[in-house]
Design an enzyme around this catalytic site. Structure first.
Site, PDB file in Angstrom:
ATOM      1  N   ARG A  84       0.832  -1.186   0.000  1.00  0.00           N
ATOM      2  CA  ARG A  84       0.000   0.000   0.000  1.00  0.00           C
ATOM      3  C   ARG A  84       0.875   1.247   0.000  1.00  0.00           C
ATOM      4  O   ARG A  84       1.943   1.252   0.612  1.00  0.00           O
ATOM      5  CB  ARG A  84      -0.850  -0.042   1.275  1.00  0.00           C
ATOM      6  CG  ARG A  84      -2.058   0.845   1.204  1.00  0.00           C
ATOM      7  CD  ARG A  84      -2.895   0.714   2.453  1.00  0.00           C
ATOM      8  NE  ARG A  84      -3.824  -0.393   2.373  1.00  0.00           N
ATOM      9  CZ  ARG A  84      -4.132  -1.190   3.375  1.00  0.00           C
ATOM     10  NH1 ARG A  84      -3.567  -1.049   4.527  1.00  0.00           N
ATOM     11  NH2 ARG A  84      -5.002  -2.166   3.234  1.00  0.00           N
ATOM     12  N   SER A 120       7.940  -4.782   6.514  1.00  0.00           N
ATOM     13  CA  SER A 120       7.574  -5.719   7.585  1.00  0.00           C
ATOM     14  C   SER A 120       8.408  -7.000   7.588  1.00  0.00           C
ATOM     15  O   SER A 120       7.891  -8.115   7.485  1.00  0.00           O
ATOM     16  CB  SER A 120       6.093  -6.066   7.461  1.00  0.00           C
ATOM     17  OG  SER A 120       5.336  -4.885   7.394  1.00  0.00           O
ATOM     18  N   ASP A 146       6.221  -3.199  10.762  1.00  0.00           N
ATOM     19  CA  ASP A 146       4.762  -3.007  10.894  1.00  0.00           C
ATOM     20  C   ASP A 146       4.293  -3.030  12.348  1.00  0.00           C
ATOM     21  O   ASP A 146       3.310  -2.374  12.708  1.00  0.00           O
ATOM     22  CB  ASP A 146       3.972  -4.015  10.044  1.00  0.00           C
ATOM     23  CG  ASP A 146       4.371  -5.459  10.280  1.00  0.00           C
ATOM     24  OD1 ASP A 146       5.332  -5.702  11.042  1.00  0.00           O
ATOM     25  OD2 ASP A 146       3.714  -6.357   9.697  1.00  0.00           O
TER      26      ASP A 146
END
Ligand code: G6P
Ligand code: G6P
Ligand code: BGC
Ligand code: BGC
Length: 933
Positions: free
Chosen positions: A533, A597, A651
């Protein structure tokens, strides 16, 4: 008088006729009265099902943990005990499944002497075991440890299929020291005492349930079991959502109504006669089972006897002489009642029967006795019919149909032997429940067969439990794992042990959660979870801090995840370019926060050296490199825009910051998604790898790697090993592979395949789809565990995999899913518990009050996961008040927060001021780029 012509009372008795009629009048129930009884029964059924009224309800509505009727896949060899009716029986039941499905039974009846029925519990169970021993000997099967189903025809409270606490004796039993005890335990202990053979007691079952199952084997529409025998009772399949005292809303469960106790609160006293009261007072359980005492075989003869005594006293019978025999309790057994009422029997024969009972009767006496029997048994059948009408009406409402078709399986000597009982019962049901088309099916083989069928299913479920035993982690084990993880944390933090530590405890150079002063216009990249994203985050500060976000999801095809690192970062740069184009900011150089992440070693905020890929990624040439450099290089290469990457953030850290924005107490970030991990605020003095002792810094634990040194081998199963072997990173992230969403569906699939291979599922059928890696996804686990539609989802999902699942298969698969997802939540509770303990000890407080920010698809989408995790965590760390705060807006927002602080600190004046504050520590920072925020 000539007995041939004796068919009715002669005229000269017409005067007495009136008196007899008056005596029998209360036994005639009008249709209104019966309807009233039905309605009262209906009310009592509801009371018994509701949590708040259940304790005082007279109709106990006991859950049986039998959740389906037979489907023909049951098989095996079983022992059955059948205790509580007229006969005590031991049986051997052989069940074959498939096309040639059949049940073969061998049984032996044993007497239970009165002194044992009413002796001590130990004597009773010793006697039972003695009879079993005799039977095993007789059948030549003493050596085999067979599974046993125990039909125990008394009210039992059950918490599982293999446990039953006797609520109270009924009928002719009154052995001491049994009420309030688990009858399965008592049987087990008696077997142990005898020490001659062993049995595997799998299920305890009421006779109504056994009967419903026996009939259900032939007719799948049989969802009610009725006993009209020595005692009286009904069971039926109830919707789980209506059973408040059992958790879960899915499917059905059989409820043993124990309707014999109906009226024990006086609600049908208006129809109880003096004779009923007399019978009650003379019984073993006065005041109890009032409805049963008006309807069942054990008591009808007694009611008749009481009436006969009264009629005799009034001089209307037996020449006014109450004989010795008439004084004897229990002389009228059901079978005599049935014989007397037979239409085929001439009065002379009635007289002979009465004579057998020691009652010397005239022709007129015989007529009167026959009439009395008729009145009593007719009332019993009608009352029973009214009760049953309430049950079928309830079934009709449950199904939401106008017209119900249903089968009632019936057993019991009264129903079977009495010449009119069944007819009157059926007529009454028809009258009172006209919208229900009820088929009555006589159970030919007793409840033993049904109990064996239940045992077959229960054994299969238990096999699964046993099979997956290693996946059920006790609190003791979890506490042990918590301690192990605490040691791992300590190793990871220490300078000496960090190089070899499996849990890396990576410093993040994030030193505080958002304080409300952040502002600006930022870009956040968010790579590594289910989605890639890109976001634009605007934090403004007019009056109140507000955040405005726009985002775009970009595809990352598998060949890019698994190709060269250069290509991967070119892809990221391309997507970023596209995003900036769409946002019309290509000419600006906005600060960028990069949520990446994966485990990265950082020496400052804007550097992240990838230690190893995890989850779905395996691009070459990235491990060991700084991902900020790689991305910068890719952006430079394009040359069509510029970006200022100010922070790389895991994350977990992004999530903690996102949640910290709303809750200042947030000091843990937890991810349970594609992967799993957690970060938390650690004291600087405990972090050897970073200079300085003051304040705190966020540590990215990278707990996914817990166990990579073999420290979890004792709890890993063959399925975990198989998952690992088939993964992109064998030998790594072993804890993550037991926990996270990328692996959970596959874990379930492997278990299902093995179970099918062993014939525990799908009748042993295995399809190519079931054998295909990845065909069973974690979202399927979530769907199957939904409390409402779970079982029907299971059916759809399994059908799509090409297996034709039976109802029992669906239940079993749901069970597997629960075990696997529960284990995951338990494991996370243990590692999270370790972090919470660390925080508590760091703060030196007795009770920890903190907030955990959580994100991740598994945590969010699974219907039970969060609740289970919260519950176990609170149990493992009781001295804590933990708030779990769901991150609503992903880690991107948090990454922007980190970037905002970094951006502000990048101001040279501020930086200088900061340096001045922290004596001697500024040397580690380069100019204009803050190392920590
Ligand atoms: C069933 C069972 C018995 C049960 C009985 C009720 O078939 O196998 O154990 O209790 O019927 O009938 P009864 O008339 O014997 O009480
Ligand atoms: C967060 C992030 C993701 C992150 C994810 C974990 O909100 O924004 O990038 O990795 O949650 O969940 P997932 O289920 O996507 O792995
Ligand atoms: C018992 C029930 C049983 C019924 C029929 C009653 O006395 O309480 O559990 O089902 O008799 O045997
Ligand atoms: C990674 C972590 C990440 C987690 C959750 C793991 O595989 O190693 O860095 O936080 O997944 O996305």
């Amino acid at each position: 008088r000539n007995w041939e012509h004796c068919t009715h009372l002669p005229d000269q008795l017409a005067a007495q006729r009136k008196e007899i009629d008056a005596v029998l009048e209360p036994f005639l129930l009008s249709p209104e009265t019966l309807r009233e009884v039905k309605n009262k029964m209906r009310t009592e059924l509801e009371y018994g099902l509701k949590r708040e009224t259940q304790g005082s309800a007279t109709v106990k509505m006991l859950p049986t943990y039998v959740c389906g009727t037979p489907d023909g896949t049951e098989k095996g060899k079983f022992l059955a005990l059948d205790l509580g009716g007229t006969n005590f029986r031991v049986l051997l039941v052989k069940i074959r499944s498939g096309r040639r499905k059949s049940v073969r039974m061998y049984n032996k009846i044993f007497a239970i002497p009165l002194e044992i029925m009413q002796g001590t519990g130990e004597e009773l169970f010793d006697h039972i075991v003695h009879c079993i021993a005799d039977f095993l000997e007789y059948m030549g099967i003493k050596g085999a440890r067979l599974p046993l189903g125990f039909t125990f025809s008394f009210p039992c409270k059950q918490a599982s299929i293999d446990k039953g606490t006797l609520v109270g004796w009924t009928k002719g039993f009154k052995a001491t020291d049994c009420e309030g005890e688990d009858v399965v335990d008592m049987l087990r202990e008696a077997i142990k005492r005898r020490n001659e053979f062993d049995l595997d007691i799998v299920a305890v079952v009421n006779d109504t349930v056994g009967t419903m199952m026996t009939c259900g084997y032939e007719d799948p529409n049989c969802e009610i079991g009725l006993i009209a025998g020595t005692g009286s009772n009904v069971c039926y399949m109830e919707d789980m959502k209506n059973i408040e005292i059992v958790e879960g809303n899915e499917g059905k469960m059989c409820i043993n109504t124990e309707w014999g106790g109906f009226g024990d609160n006086g609600c049908i006293d208006n129809i109880r006669t003096e004779y009923d009261k007399e019978v009650d007072e003379g019984s073993l359980n006065p005041g109890k089972q009032r409805y049963e005492k008006m309807t069942s075989g054990m008591y009808l003869g007694e009611i008749v006897r009481q009436i006969l005594i009264d009629l005799t006293k009034r001089g209307l019978l037996f020449r006014g002489q109450i004989s010795e025999s008439l004084r004897k309790r229990g002389i009228f057994e059901t079978k005599f009642l049935s014989q007397i009422e037979s239409d085929r029997l001439a009065l002379l024969q009635v007289r002979q029967i009465l004579q057998q009972l020691g009652l010397d009767s005239t022709c007129e006496d015989s007529i009167i006795v026959k009439e009395v029997c008729g009145a009593v048994s007719r009332r019993a059948a009608q009352l029973c019919g009214a009760g049953l009408a309430a049950i079928v009406e309830k079934k009709r409402e449950n199904r939401g149909v106008e017209h119900l078709q249903i089968t009632v399986g019936v057993d019991g000597t009264l129903y079977k032997l009495h010449p009119h009982f069944s007819r009157v019962l059926q007529e009454t049901v028809k009258e009172l429940a006209p919208w229900c088309d009820v088929t009555f099916m006589l159970s030919e083989d007793g409840s033993g067969k049904g109990a064996a069928l239940i045992t077959a299913v229960a054994k299969r479920l238990r096999n699964i439990d046993k099979y997956l035993y290693a996946m059920r982690l006790s609190d003791e084990t979890l506490i042990d794992i918590m301690a192990r993880f605490r040691r791992e944390m300590k190793n990871g933090l220490s300078r000496d042990f960090n190089p070899t530590a499996t849990v890396k405890m990576l410093p993040t150079f994030v030193r505080s959660i958002p304080d409300g002063s952040e502002k600006g216009d930022f870009i956040a990249l968010d790579l590594g979870g289910s989605y890639f994203r890109i976001l634009r985050v605007k934090v403004s500060h007019e009056k109140k801090q507000t955040v405005q976000m726009e985002s775009e999801i970009y595809n990352t095809p598998e060949d890019i995840m698994h190709g060269s690192g250069t290509r991967l970062f070119d892809h990221v740069a391309e997507c970023l370019g596209d995003f900036m184009e769409k946002q019309q900011i290509k000419d600006k150089k906005l600060p960028v926060g990069f949520t990446f992440s994966f485990p990265c070693r950082q020496s400052k905020l804007d550097e992240g050296v990838l230690i190893t890929w995890t989850k779905r990624f395996k691009a070459s040439g990235v491990e060991g490199a700084d991902v900020v450099k790689l991305l910068n290089r890719a952006i430079k290469k394009r040359g069509d825009y510029d970006a200022d990457i100010m922070a790389v953030v895991n994350d977990t850290v992004g999530t903690m910051m996102t949640c910290g924005f709303d809750d200042q107490r947030c000091e843990v970030g937890l991810i349970i998604g594609t992967g799993t991990n957690a970060c938390y605020m650690e004291e600087m003095r405990h972090i050897d790898l970073v200079e300085g002792d003051e304040g705190r810094m966020c540590i990215n634990t990278e707990w996914g790697a817990f166990g990579d040194d073999g420290s979890l081998e004792d709890i890993r199963t063959e399925f975990d090993r198989e998952i690992d072997r088939g993964s992109l990173n064998p030998g790594k992230q072993l804890f993550e592979k037991m926990v996270s969403g990328l692996y959970m569906g596959e874990l379930v699939r492997l278990i299902l395949v093995k179970m099918a291979k062993e014939g525990l599922l799908f009748e042993g059928r295995i399809t190519p789809e079931l054998l295909t890696k990845g065909k069973f996804e974690t979202k399927h686990v979530s769907a199957i565990e939904k409390s409402k539609e779970g079982l029907s989802k299971a059916k759809d999902i399994l059908t799509r995999l090409g297996v034709e699942p039976s109802h029992e298969d669906c239940v079993a698969v749901q069970h597997v899913c629960t075990i696997v997802s529960f284990r995951s939540a338990n494991l996370v509770a243990a590692t999270l518990g370790a972090i919470l303990c660390q925080l508590r000890d760091n703060k030196g407080v007795g009770r920890l009050r903190t907030t955990v920010g959580v994100d991740g698809s598994l945590y969010k989408m699974h219907p039970q996961y969060a609740r289970r995790l919260h519950k176990t965590t609170r149990r493992l760390v009781p001295d804590s008040d933990v708030r779990f705060l769901l991150s609503e807006s992903g880690s991107g927002k948090g990454a922007a927060m980190v970037t905002a602080v970094a951006y502000r600190l990048a101001d040279p004046l501020l930086l200088a001021a900061l340096r001045g504050q922290r004596k001697g520590r500024g040397l580690r920072r380069r100019c204009f780029s803050p190392a920590t925020v």
